[in-house]
Design a protein around this motif. Sequence first.
Motif, short mmCIF file in Angstrom:
data_model
loop_
_atom_site.label_atom_id
_atom_site.label_comp_id
_atom_site.label_asym_id
_atom_site.label_seq_id
_atom_site.Cartn_x
_atom_site.Cartn_y
_atom_site.Cartn_z
N ALA A 124 1.49 -0.13 2.10
CA ALA A 124 2.92 0.44 2.74
C ALA A 124 3.06 1.92 3.03
O ALA A 124 3.28 2.06 3.98
N ASP A 125 2.29 2.79 2.12
CA ASP A 125 2.49 4.24 2.46
C ASP A 125 1.42 4.35 3.57
O ASP A 125 1.84 5.28 4.50
N HIS B 268 5.46 -1.72 7.25
CA HIS B 268 5.79 -1.05 5.87
C HIS B 268 7.02 -1.58 5.30
O HIS B 268 6.91 -1.78 4.13
N SER C 6 -0.05 -4.64 -7.22
CA SER C 6 1.13 -3.93 -6.77
C SER C 6 0.74 -2.54 -6.50
O SER C 6 1.49 -2.09 -5.52
N THR D 286 7.75 -2.96 1.17
CA THR D 286 8.46 -2.08 0.07
C THR D 286 9.93 -1.92 0.37
O THR D 286 10.28 -2.32 1.49
N THR E 286 -0.54 -2.91 -2.89
CA THR E 286 0.77 -3.08 -1.76
C THR E 286 1.54 -1.74 -1.53
O THR E 286 1.79 -1.47 -0.50
N LYS E 287 1.56 -0.92 -2.61
CA LYS E 287 2.17 0.33 -2.54
C LYS E 287 1.36 1.30 -1.57
O LYS E 287 1.79 2.01 -0.39
#
Length: 406
Positions: free
Chosen positions: A162-163, A188, A155, A192, A158-159
Motif C-alpha cells: 500500500a505504501d 493504494h 499484513s 488500506t 499488504t501495508k
Amino acid sequence: MSSRIHAFVFLCLRLTLSLVLAVSLMPSPASAGSLSANTVAKVQRAITFQQQNKWQEARAVLEGMPTANLYPAKNYDAAFVHRMLGSLYWQLEEPNKAIKALRSAVDSHELEQSAQRSAQRMLADILLSQARYDEALTRYYSLTADKPQASSDQSVLTKELADIWLRIAQAHYQNQQAKQALRAVEKHLSLTAAKVSSLSLKLGAQITLKHWKGSIMTLKQLLRLEPTNKTWWLQLAGSYQQLNQPAKMLNTLVLATREGIKLSSSEKKMMAQLYAQQGVPEKAAALMHELNADEAKAGSLAIEASYWHKAKEWENAMASWQRAAEKDNQYRLALAQLQLQRGLYRDALVNFALVTEQNQEAPVALAQAMAYAKLGDLDNALQHAKRAHEIEPTAQSESWIQYLSH
C-alpha cells in the motif's frame, strides 16, 4: 494543492528513510554469516560509530574498504557495503552519492531477498525526493512485481505494498501524469484505509482530469475525516459549480457555515447570489446587509438594494439605494424611481433633480412629469412632459402632453 502534496511527500520520505537507515546499518545474523571475516569486522566498527552518531567516522571506515570501490558491486561483500554507504550518504545529505551506492548494491542482485527489497525501496524513495520521478517509478514498479517470501507476514506485506502504491501515485502526480496517479492511488486505497494524505492526492488528480463527480465523492470522504477544513467545503462547492448544480453548491455553503466555517466577504457574496438564483432574495439581501453593515462600497450596497427589491422589501430597498446613491450618484435614478413607484412623489422629485447622467435626461423629465401630476401640479407636469418630448420624442411623452393639455 500541488505544493502541499509535494511538501507532504518530502516529509514522508524523510521519516521513512530515517527508519530504513536505522535498520539497514545492522546486518542480520544470516547476512553476517555470509560476509567475509574482514568485512564483518569493518562493518561492526562502522555500526559502533553510527550508534554514537559519528557519521563521518562510520563513512571513513566503509569507504576505506576495498569492496567500496567495486562499481558496480561484484560480490556480496561489495553489495552489502554499498547498501550501508547509501544509507550513510543519505544521512549526511549527499543524495547523489547515496543513489550511486544503492544502485550498485541493488543492480548487482547479490543481496538476499529482504535486503535487496529494502535497498530497492530506499533507492526509489531517494530518487523521488530528488524529483527523479521516472527513475523512481521504475524502481517502485519493480517492487510491486516482486514475489514476497512465503514466510512473510501477510499484513506487513499488504501495508508495504500500500505504501509503495502511494509513492507511485505521488511520483506520477509530481510528474504531471494525473491519470496514472489516480490509478495508483486507487490501488493504494484498495489495500488500506483512506487517510487525508491519500485522499487529497486522489482529489488533486481528479481535479486535474476534471473528474468532477469523482471529486465530489472524494471530498465527502475528506469532510468525514476533517469536517472543519474550509478548503474541502469550498472545493466541494466548486465541483458542484463545475457541474452547473447551483442548488447543491448553495447547500454545501450553508452546511459549511453550520459546521462553523467562517466565509470571506467574497464567499458570502457568492452565497447571496446563489440564494437569489434559487428564488430566495430575502436571504440574499439579509446576507448582503450583514456584509454592508460597516463601510460598504456603493456597488455592494446596490446589490443589496436589488435583492431587497426582488423580495419586495420596499423600505429596506430604498434605504440601501439611498446609501448607494450617497456614495455614487449613478444609483440616484434607481432610488428616485422606487420612490415614485411607492408614492413618495416629493422625495422622488428631490432625487430626480440630482440625477446627472445626460443619457437619462428624457426619462427623468418624464418621470418628473408623472410625479408633479400625482401631486396635482399640472403646470409643472406639462412643462416636464414637453421637455422630455423635446429631448427624445416618444409615444409615451406625446401621450402625456395630450393628457395634461386637456
